[in-house]
Motif scaffolding. Structure first.
Motif, short mmCIF file in Angstrom:
data_model
loop_
_atom_site.label_atom_id
_atom_site.label_comp_id
_atom_site.label_asym_id
_atom_site.label_seq_id
_atom_site.Cartn_x
_atom_site.Cartn_y
_atom_site.Cartn_z
N THR A 1 -57.26 27.76 -21.52
CA THR A 1 -55.98 27.04 -21.67
C THR A 1 -54.80 27.97 -21.93
N PRO A 2 -54.98 29.10 -22.64
CA PRO A 2 -53.82 29.99 -22.80
C PRO A 2 -53.35 30.52 -21.45
N GLY A 3 -54.29 30.87 -20.60
CA GLY A 3 -53.94 31.35 -19.27
C GLY A 3 -53.29 30.25 -18.45
N ALA A 4 -53.82 29.04 -18.57
CA ALA A 4 -53.26 27.90 -17.84
C ALA A 4 -51.83 27.63 -18.29
N LEU A 5 -51.60 27.76 -19.60
CA LEU A 5 -50.26 27.53 -20.12
C LEU A 5 -49.28 28.59 -19.62
N ALA A 6 -49.77 29.81 -19.44
CA ALA A 6 -48.91 30.86 -18.92
C ALA A 6 -48.38 30.44 -17.55
N THR A 7 -49.24 29.83 -16.76
CA THR A 7 -48.83 29.32 -15.45
C THR A 7 -47.74 28.27 -15.61
N VAL A 8 -47.93 27.39 -16.56
CA VAL A 8 -46.96 26.32 -16.78
C VAL A 8 -45.60 26.90 -17.19
N PHE A 9 -45.63 27.83 -18.13
CA PHE A 9 -44.35 28.40 -18.59
C PHE A 9 -43.68 29.27 -17.53
N ASP A 10 -44.48 29.85 -16.67
CA ASP A 10 -43.90 30.57 -15.53
C ASP A 10 -43.12 29.59 -14.65
N LEU A 11 -43.71 28.43 -14.46
CA LEU A 11 -43.06 27.41 -13.63
C LEU A 11 -41.78 26.90 -14.29
N VAL A 12 -41.80 26.84 -15.61
CA VAL A 12 -40.60 26.40 -16.33
C VAL A 12 -39.46 27.37 -16.02
N ARG A 13 -39.76 28.64 -16.11
CA ARG A 13 -38.73 29.64 -15.84
C ARG A 13 -38.27 29.55 -14.38
N GLN A 14 -39.24 29.39 -13.48
CA GLN A 14 -38.89 29.28 -12.06
C GLN A 14 -37.99 28.08 -11.79
N ALA A 15 -38.33 26.97 -12.43
CA ALA A 15 -37.54 25.75 -12.21
C ALA A 15 -36.10 25.97 -12.68
N ASN A 16 -35.95 26.52 -13.88
CA ASN A 16 -34.61 26.75 -14.41
C ASN A 16 -33.84 27.78 -13.59
N ALA A 17 -34.54 28.85 -13.21
CA ALA A 17 -33.87 29.91 -12.45
C ALA A 17 -33.42 29.38 -11.09
N ALA A 18 -34.29 28.61 -10.45
CA ALA A 18 -33.95 28.08 -9.13
C ALA A 18 -32.76 27.12 -9.26
N ALA A 19 -32.77 26.32 -10.31
CA ALA A 19 -31.66 25.38 -10.50
C ALA A 19 -30.36 26.14 -10.76
N ASP A 20 -30.43 27.20 -11.57
CA ASP A 20 -29.25 28.01 -11.84
C ASP A 20 -28.70 28.63 -10.55
N ALA A 21 -29.63 28.92 -9.63
CA ALA A 21 -29.22 29.56 -8.39
C ALA A 21 -28.83 28.55 -7.32
N GLY A 22 -28.90 27.26 -7.69
CA GLY A 22 -28.49 26.23 -6.75
C GLY A 22 -29.56 25.84 -5.74
N ASP A 23 -30.80 26.29 -6.02
CA ASP A 23 -31.90 25.93 -5.11
C ASP A 23 -32.51 24.61 -5.57
N GLU A 24 -31.91 23.52 -5.09
CA GLU A 24 -32.35 22.19 -5.52
C GLU A 24 -33.81 21.89 -5.18
N PRO A 25 -34.25 22.03 -3.92
CA PRO A 25 -35.64 21.71 -3.61
C PRO A 25 -36.63 22.58 -4.38
N GLY A 26 -36.33 23.86 -4.48
CA GLY A 26 -37.23 24.77 -5.18
C GLY A 26 -37.36 24.42 -6.65
N SER A 27 -36.24 24.10 -7.27
CA SER A 27 -36.28 23.79 -8.69
C SER A 27 -37.01 22.47 -8.93
N ARG A 28 -36.78 21.51 -8.06
CA ARG A 28 -37.44 20.22 -8.22
C ARG A 28 -38.95 20.37 -8.08
#
Length: 473
Positions: free
Chosen positions: A372-399
């Motif tokens: 589960t720690p490894g699985a959570l790392a995947t989840v938090f990576d996605l959190v960062r990706q979602a925020n970063a994509a949204a900041d960059a205006g990448d709507e589909p990617g962030s969603r």
RNA sequence: GGCGGCGUGGCCGAGUGGUUUAGGCAGGGGCCUGCAAAGCCCCGUACGGCGGUUCGAUUCCGCCCGCCGCCUCCA
């Protein structure tokens, strides 16, 4: 396919299913002799996560967890409080379920109670006596462990070694100090059931053998519980099944301790924190996150610091939930991987709005002995990706990244905070309006003062392009 | 006495024989912001000690030290 560490072999191995697509779990539940503590909570969360993950992979799961409602301490404590045993256990059990619900732990499919299985336990004991592996003494009936092949499997010690270290007081009538009681003859005033060896009650180790085999059948896939049950409880359950020639659990799984200042938390040491106390102070989801953040076999230290740490992590997830207005996927029960093949064998194609590669990474971590720690790392990576994509205006990617976060959190039983309790009252709404006016007029001193007022009223204030937004801290 | 687990950067906590980092929290710098908050970017250069194997070990082997647990009820 999920692999798990098997206590019986010491190896990490795939679960061997009796029937493709179906898996049965028996998890030793509580003895309802008092309030549930953090250790019970960890056990419940670990197996809840296992269960939800098996469901997520598309398996049909049957989950049985017992309630021990007759036992020495129950008798003593009910007597001490001067109340009826049934009332005492019912009260404790109600509290147990209330807390399990608060933790987001799914109710078992079946919850057998020991007192409802006494007849069948008597049958088992009689069978064991008939086979010559159990014998009667003046105070009860005992199983002769020397007559059980492979005794010591779960303790991972040979019988001789166990015997040499036995700390139980000598009992002249027992053939071996390791022999354990199957039937306790009643002393006056104790609750009892009629049996061939006189009125009495069953020993603790007998109920789980009878109930698991009755509800799940021979060769059910997995038997689990806290590591403290490994020996002697599970060893003794297994011994009874083996002695009657029945195939018992195929796989054994045990979760590690909760520690306090490095020492195990337990009823006997008295150093436990009740779950009710934890839930009164902290977000229930924080405990789930805390449990998920370490491997289930490692000890976890639960302190105000580690819980606060988990709550901070939770805030990060909550922020994603708010920012992308993610749905509560758990509202209608456990979630199934939309790309699951159906037999738990692996992910298939994911819907376009989910990051299939991330789901595959998540599943690879979970399949590796529930990392589960490894699985959570995947989840938090996605959190960062979602925020970063949204900041960059990448709507589909962030969603897509955010939707995957929602899916994977749901797989773990972690729900996003709903905005309940965040309704903005009229007075606060007025402060927000005034603040927007002040900001429009570039009256920063007034804007800052209004923010101070809102914050001291318990709101968190954020200025965005559309004006001031407040939410409960 | 027997058996077992663990020791990772400020904290929590994964993982791996060597090519770029787990991840979270906290901290520092930057972007954004009127200032904040949230978010994003960058940063710390860690693997108890001593030997051994190896071209190379945090990762394998041995020894040592320290902590914890089981052999009794306990999730």
């Amino acid at each position: 396919m999920l692999t798990l560490h098997d206590t019986a072999t010491g190896d990490v191995a795939p679960l061997r299913l009796r029937t493709p697509g179906r898996v049965s779990l028996y998890v030793c539940g509580p003895t309802v002799d008092g309030v549930p503590h953090l250790g019970h909570g960890r056990m419940s969360l670990v197996f809840d996560v296992l269960r939800r993950y098996l469901l997520f992979t598309g398996l049909d799961v049957t989950y049985v967890s017992n309630v021990t409602d007759i036992e020495d301490k129950i008798i003593d404590r009910a007597a001490a409080q001067g109340i009826d045993i049934a009332e005492f256990t019912a009260t404790n059990e109600a509290l147990w379920w209330e807390i399990m619900d608060a933790l987001g732990v799914l109710r078992p499919d079946e919850t057998p109670h020991a007192t409802a299985y006494v007849d069948r336990m008597i049958d088992l004991v009689a069978d064991l006596v008939g086979r010559g592996v159990a014998y009667e003494t003046s105070d009860g009936v005992y199983l002769s462990v020397m007559d059980v092949p492979g005794y010591g499997l779960l303790a991972r010690q040979p019988l001789d070694s166990l015997r040499a270290g036995a700390r139980v007081e000598a009992d002249e009538e027992k053939r071996s100090p390791l022999d354990f009681v199957l039937w306790k003859k009643a002393k006056t005033g104790e609750p009892s059931w009629e049996a061939p060896w006189g009125a009495g009650r069953p020993g603790w180790h007998t109920e789980c053998v009878v109930m698991s085999l009755d509800l799940l059948g021979e060769g059910f896939e997995l038997h689990g519980g806290g590591i403290d049950l490994m020996f002697p409880h599970h060893e003794n359950e297994r011994a009874q099944a083996v002695a009657t020639g029945r195939e018992f659990a195929r796989h054994w799984m045990h979760n590690g301790w909760v520690t306090m200042d490095g020492e195990k938390m337990s009823k006997s040491l008295g150093n436990f924190t009740s779950l009710a106390d934890l839930l009164a102070r902290n977000d229930a989801r924080a405990y789930r996150l805390l449990v998920l953040r370490s491997h289930y076999r490692s000890p976890i230290e639960v302190t105000p610091d580690t819980i606060a740490d988990a709550e901070s992590g939770l805030a990060r997830l909550d922020e994603v939930g708010r920012r992308f207005d993610l749905p509560d996927l758990l509202a209608s029960g456990p979630v199934v991987d939309p790309g699951a093949a159906g037999d738990g064998s692996g992910p298939a194609a994911q819907p376009a709005d989910v990051d299939a590669e991330a789901v595959a990474r998540f599943r690879a971590r979970m399949d590796d002995d529930l990392d589960t720690p490894g699985a959570l790392a995947t989840v938090f990576d996605l959190v960062r990706q979602a925020n970063a994509a949204a900041d960059a205006g990448d709507e589909p990617g962030s969603r897509r990244a955010a939707a995957t976060v929602a899916l994977l959190c749901a797989a773990l039983g972690l729900r996003f905070r709903s905005d309940e309790g965040s309704e903005v009252d009229e007075a606060s709404a007025e402060l927000v309006r005034l603040r927007d006016e002040a900001r429009a007029a570039k009256d920063w001193a007034r804007a800052d003062a209004l923010r101070g007022e809102l914050e001291s009223a318990g709101w968190s204030v954020e200025d965005g392009p559309t004006g001031t937004r407040i939410r409960r801290q």
